[in-house]
Design an enzyme around this catalytic site. Structure first.
Site, short mmCIF file in Angstrom:
data_model
loop_
_atom_site.label_atom_id
_atom_site.label_comp_id
_atom_site.label_asym_id
_atom_site.label_seq_id
_atom_site.Cartn_x
_atom_site.Cartn_y
_atom_site.Cartn_z
N GLU A 1 47.88 48.07 39.02
CA GLU A 1 48.17 46.70 39.87
C GLU A 1 47.30 46.01 40.77
O GLU A 1 47.20 45.22 41.41
CB GLU A 1 48.98 47.62 40.84
CG GLU A 1 50.63 48.37 39.84
CD GLU A 1 51.17 47.11 38.62
OE1 GLU A 1 50.84 46.17 39.56
OE2 GLU A 1 51.51 48.09 37.76
N ASP B 1 44.07 36.87 27.60
CA ASP B 1 44.24 37.33 29.11
C ASP B 1 43.37 36.73 29.96
O ASP B 1 43.29 36.78 31.34
CB ASP B 1 43.79 39.00 29.28
CG ASP B 1 42.79 38.94 28.58
OD1 ASP B 1 41.99 37.96 27.92
OD2 ASP B 1 42.10 40.03 28.97
N HIS C 1 45.54 43.37 38.64
CA HIS C 1 46.66 42.00 39.13
C HIS C 1 46.63 41.21 40.06
O HIS C 1 46.02 40.41 40.46
CB HIS C 1 47.78 42.32 39.04
CG HIS C 1 48.24 43.25 37.64
ND1 HIS C 1 48.50 42.01 36.90
CD2 HIS C 1 48.69 43.93 37.40
CE1 HIS C 1 48.31 42.59 35.56
NE2 HIS C 1 49.33 44.15 35.67
#
Length: 418
Positions: A232, A251, A235
């Site tokens: 996370e 990506d 991200h």
């Protein structure tokens, strides 16, 4: 980290609040967020594009960055623990284990580095990014970098209620200078999600389930090595899922092989897939795939460049390098007193093992001290009240009558332990 991250219709998400069989819910959260605010698409794209342009300025002709040219980036962290039951009030040790796991992953120094697939070893990168619990609050006071709050919310979903005190969560600290990590009991199947890059600063940070946070304690297999947070935070630093969140997507990182979809479970050996007629081995051990914690162990050089670029001048995270959050203040935050007009409720009363203190009519941001005395006038326990509802553990308290007094407030409140 993660079992499978499926894109589900937003209408279903809003209607049910559930993500069946999912784990990383960042892609779903993003879809909900842009439906509410379509401008986020442009903001996220701009933030990533800015990072890419800065990253290109930093790279050498072969696209890599010399390790010798990299300085360590220190990110101040504040962990907000929201608990509905005592079991959900995770320990300081579990929180510290998560910081250790983040540092080991981002510095590529954990024991699993030897498990990187041979074909990808040359791409595995030390990002030179480190994490540390904040020692100074936004107001300049000393802190452990941890906040705790008893909440009446049994669970939290992806509606960001966990991020706001007024909705049963906890307000984040200045997100330009702190990485906010909210930890709570998330709806079934969700292990975590990250805010949208370039989005609302009050919502900026990552959210994690207590079962997918840290090592030991409430962390449960297969998310018990602290790598959901690693994923996370990836991200949060601008990385997409390695398959780009759609079939054979991108990506936007050159050195990650194209991948058709998320990897589930714990792969081993060489696994291939075919995209656009080209067959190649996939990097299932990358932190930005959805492989189990035990089988993820690397970021690439390209991912490192992408993340670090956010801290360069003009990058979205640049102000984090100018923070005083790790300065180690020794100034103690003043105690908030309780006024005569404050409403105080104690329940259950009598009680056996736990007393709930409900206080209204004061500002909880600085906290107020509640002192518990026995009938001999001896101080038995002190509790810092930082929210409207606070649970006090009385398991070790002997049966009898007790009195609670608040700092600089003449009124006292009686309760009985039986």
């Amino acid at each position: 980290m993660k079992q499978v991250c499926l894109l589900i219709f937003v209408s279903v998400l809003k209607a049910t609040g559930l993500l069946a069989q999912t784990s990383c819910a960042t892609a779903e959260y993003y879809q909900i967020a842009i439906k509410a605010d379509p401008s986020l698409v442009g903001k996220a794209t701009y933030a990533r594009g800015t990072a890419t342009s800065i990253a290109l300025d930093q790279t050498t002709t072969n696209g890599s960055v010399s390790n010798a040219a990299l300085s360590i980036i220190k990110i101040p962290v504040v962990v907000h623990v929201l608990y509905n039951t005592d079991a959900q009030n995770i320990s300081d040790d579990q929180i510290k284990s998560q910081i250790v796991a983040l540092n080991q992953a981002f510095r590529h120094q954990h024991a699993d580095t030897g498990m990187v697939q041979a074909m990808f070893k040359s791409l595995a990168a030390d990002t030179y990014i480190e994490f540390e619990l904040a020692s100074t609050t936004p107001k300049g006071y000393a802190t452990s970098g941890i906040t705790r709050k008893k909440t009446s919310n049994a669970t939290f979903g992806m509606d960001d209620k966990i991020k706001f005190s007024s909705q049963g969560g906890e307000d984040g600290w200045d997100s330009e200078h702190y990485l906010n990590i909210w930890v709570g009991n998330l709806v079934g199947g969700v292990n975590g999600y990250s805010s949208v890059l370039g989005g609302d600063k009050l919502k900026d940070g990552i959210v994690l389930n207590i079962s997918a946070f840290g090592v030991g304690g409430s962390a449960a297999s297969p998310t018990n090595k602290g790598r959901t947070a690693v994923h996370e935070v990836g991200h949060w630093l601008g990385l997409k899922h390695i398959w780009g969140d759609y079939y054979c997507g991108t990506d936007e990182v050159d050195d990650t092989p194209q991948q058709s979809a998320a990897t589930r479970g714990c792969a081993s050996g060489t696994v291939t897939n075919t995209c656009n007629g080209v067959t190649n081995a996939i990097m299932y051990n990358n932190y930005m795939d959805l492989t189990y914690d035990a089988c993820t162990n690397m970021f690439t050089i390209g991912q490192r460049t992408k993340m670090r670029a956010l801290f360069a001048e003009g990058g979205l995270r640049n102000k984090m390098l100018q923070t005083s959050a790790l300065s180690g203040s020794t100034t103690v935050e003043p105690i908030q007193t309780v006024s005569l007009s404050t409403s105080v409720k104690l329940y259950p009363n009598p009680t056996k093992s736990q007393l709930t203190i409900e206080v209204s009519g004061i500002d909880f941001s600085s906290g107020t001290i509640a002192s518990i005395y026995n009938t001999m006038g001896q101080l038995v326990q002190q509790v810092t009240i930082r929210s409207q509802i606070t649970a006090v553990n009385l398991v070790a308290t002997k049966p009898g009558m007790y009195v609670i007094k608040f700092a600089k407030q003449p009124n006292s409140y009686k309760f009985v332990v039986n």
